[in-house]
Structures are given as structure tokens and as C-alpha cells.
Motif scaffolding. Sequence first.
Motif, PDB file in Angstrom:
ATOM      1  N   LEU A   1       0.783  -1.372  -0.176  1.00  0.00           N
ATOM      2  CA  LEU A   1      -0.021  -0.072  -0.026  1.00  0.00           C
ATOM      3  C   LEU A   1       0.973   1.270  -0.033  1.00  0.00           C
ATOM      4  O   LEU A   1       2.069   1.376   0.781  1.00  0.00           O
TER       5      LEU A   1
ATOM      6  N   LEU B   1      -3.891  -9.268   2.797  1.00  0.00           N
ATOM      7  CA  LEU B   1      -5.204  -8.991   2.680  1.00  0.00           C
ATOM      8  C   LEU B   1      -6.228 -10.243   3.514  1.00  0.00           C
ATOM      9  O   LEU B   1      -5.704 -11.516   3.273  1.00  0.00           O
TER      10      LEU B   1
ATOM     11  N   ALA C   1     -11.142 -10.459   0.137  1.00  0.00           N
ATOM     12  CA  ALA C   1     -10.425  -9.148  -0.724  1.00  0.00           C
ATOM     13  C   ALA C   1      -9.940  -9.193  -2.016  1.00  0.00           C
ATOM     14  O   ALA C   1      -8.862  -9.720  -1.983  1.00  0.00           O
TER      15      ALA C   1
ATOM     16  N   ASP D   1     -12.348  -3.440  -2.341  1.00  0.00           N
ATOM     17  CA  ASP D   1     -12.386  -4.503  -0.803  1.00  0.00           C
ATOM     18  C   ASP D   1     -11.203  -4.006   0.072  1.00  0.00           C
ATOM     19  O   ASP D   1     -11.275  -4.034   1.181  1.00  0.00           O
ATOM     20  N   VAL D   2     -10.102  -3.725  -0.815  1.00  0.00           N
ATOM     21  CA  VAL D   2      -8.941  -3.334   0.163  1.00  0.00           C
ATOM     22  C   VAL D   2      -9.362  -1.998   0.913  1.00  0.00           C
ATOM     23  O   VAL D   2      -8.954  -1.952   2.262  1.00  0.00           O
ATOM     24  N   ARG D   3      -9.928  -0.998   0.250  1.00  0.00           N
ATOM     25  CA  ARG D   3     -10.241   0.284   0.914  1.00  0.00           C
ATOM     26  C   ARG D   3     -11.263  -0.307   2.117  1.00  0.00           C
ATOM     27  O   ARG D   3     -11.223   0.247   3.242  1.00  0.00           O
TER      28      ARG D   3
ATOM     29  N   TRP E   1     -11.475  -3.058   3.931  1.00  0.00           N
ATOM     30  CA  TRP E   1     -10.981  -3.481   4.817  1.00  0.00           C
ATOM     31  C   TRP E   1     -10.150  -2.642   5.665  1.00  0.00           C
ATOM     32  O   TRP E   1     -10.303  -2.689   6.839  1.00  0.00           O
TER      33      TRP E   1
ATOM     34  N   CYS F   1      -3.466   1.180  -9.009  1.00  0.00           N
ATOM     35  CA  CYS F   1      -3.170  -0.357  -8.896  1.00  0.00           C
ATOM     36  C   CYS F   1      -1.865  -0.317  -9.797  1.00  0.00           C
ATOM     37  O   CYS F   1      -2.048  -0.063 -11.080  1.00  0.00           O
TER      38      CYS F   1
END
Length: 84
Positions: free
Chosen positions: A5, A23, A27, A32-34, A36, A58
Motif C-alpha cells: 500500500l 489481505l 478481498a 475491498d482493500v479500501r 478492509w 493499482c
Amino acid sequence: MLINLKYFASVREALGGGEQVVLPPGAETVGDVRTWLLARGEPWASALAEGRALRMACNQRMCDAGTRVAPGDEVAFFPPVTGG
């Protein structure tokens, strides 16, 4: 899945320059990352809040929340940039 990140501008001020994370299962996208990260609580909840104008990338390419992530990818979060 291990990803990198990166945080820039005001997001960097709140969260630091970046981190490596594993993750949780399920995810699979930048969104999904955000989500989480938001669930981690403060300071992520404020810096990455859903209503906040935020851009994502990305592997150094602008993307949207539906972009899939793979092991080793770099996901970046930063505010919109304005020029003058």
C-alpha cells in the motif's frame, strides 16, 4: 495475499508513506482493500472515508474500486490533484 500500500499527500500525512499487508480472504478488488482498511478504525476510517474525494491506483495506473488485485500488487490512495 500480500500487497503493498502507498499513501500520498494528505492521506500520507494521516497514515504514513505505506505498508505491506496481508489481505483477508475475499478481498479481491481495490474497493475491498479500501473497505478492509476502513474497518481497521482510526486513522484509516477518517483518511479513507467513503464520502471523501479519493483517487486510487493499482500498479501505478489509475483505477476504480472494481479493479482486481493480485499478490504483490501496489495499491495507492491519494486525494484528487488540482493544478494552477
